[in-house]
Design an enzyme around this catalytic site. Structure first.
Site: not given
Ligand code: APR
Length: 235
Positions: A89, A106, A135
């Site tokens: 999850n 994941h 970034c």
């Protein structure tokens, strides 16, 4: 390396109001999984993909961990070294339940990742859209820190290491469609518990020592009892 591994999937967060993947006829929040969760989706439809994860992230803000998350968090904090909490999850229900060191295979919905240098930002429940385009370290593009289908999932290596001396394996709320948990059942695993709502076409239930077809929040006390009994006998 952990004596006890608790591996979960979307089913453990269902009672927190977070939708599973394969109960909704293959749609994830009205989107085809392949449209927003497949390698290349950021190149083919970047805005749809980012908006999709922005909505999922914003929704997380009001979601609360359920009883199953809380019991597992308590167990993990009591048996820090002996128990590994691993999940497919991307939600933060275990973290909200106070669980330390959760391995998210994941990815993690609250985080963005630099596509170039790999820098990770936890933006909590904010939208990425304009505010987090680049970034702060190298000015390259940021993306949701989610592992899409057909992408490398680096944390799987960490999961395999945890199995080196695992003797007690718990599977909660996963159909086995992506990670077929049957494959982990080697002779060293003395106890294996599978908890889903119903049998899954991907998993062979007969290979588990115990199968519980009930909601995770109704199964977790029995699972926790078995884990504690096992760890106490181990001592
Ligand atoms: N308690 C316990 N189990 C439940 C509950 C519940 N309240 N509700 C549903 N389940 C079970 C279902 O029986 C099903 O077996 O959870 C499982 C959910 O399966 P999926 O929807 O396939 O989710 P998951 O196995 O986590 O998917 C794996 O696929 O889409 C990708 O990357 C995504 O991590 C995800 C992966």
């Amino acid at each position: 390396m952990a004596k006890v591994i608790i591996l979960s999937g979307a089913g453990i967060s269902a009672e927190s109001g977070i939708s599973t993947f394969r109960d909704g006829g293959g749609l994830w929040e009205k989107h085809k999984i392949e449209d927003v969760c497949y390698a290349g989706c950021l190149e083919t439809n970047r805005k749809l993909t980012i908006d999709f994860y922005d909505s999922r992230r914003e929704e997380l803000k009001d979601k609360e961990p359920n009883y199953a998350h809380k019991v597992i968090a308590k167990l993990k904090n009591k048996y820090k070294e002996q128990i590994a909490v691993i999940t497919q999850n991307i939600d933060d229900m275990f973290e909200k339940a106070g669980c330390d060191k959760v391995l998210h295979l994941h990815g993690f919905l609250r985080e963005l990742k630099c596509e170039k240098c790999g820098n990770i930002l936890d933006i909590a429940y904010e939208k990425q859209d304009t505010k987090y385009e680049t970034c702060p370290k190298c000015q390259n593009k940021l993306r949701p820190n989610i592992v899409f289908f057909a992408e490398i999932a680096p944390k799987y290596e960490d999961m395999y290491k945890e199995f080196d001396d695992c003797e007690f394996f718990v599977v909660i709320g996963t159909s086995g469609a992506v990670i077929n948990t049957d494959m982990f059942l080697n002779p060293d695993i003395k106890v294996s518990i599978l908890n889903n709502l119903e049998p899954s076409g991907y998993l062979m239930e007969e290979v588990y020592t115990k199968v519980l077809h009930k909601k995770a929040s109704e199964a977790i006390d029995e699972i926790a009892f078995d884990i504690e009994k096992f760890l106490k006998e181990e001592k």
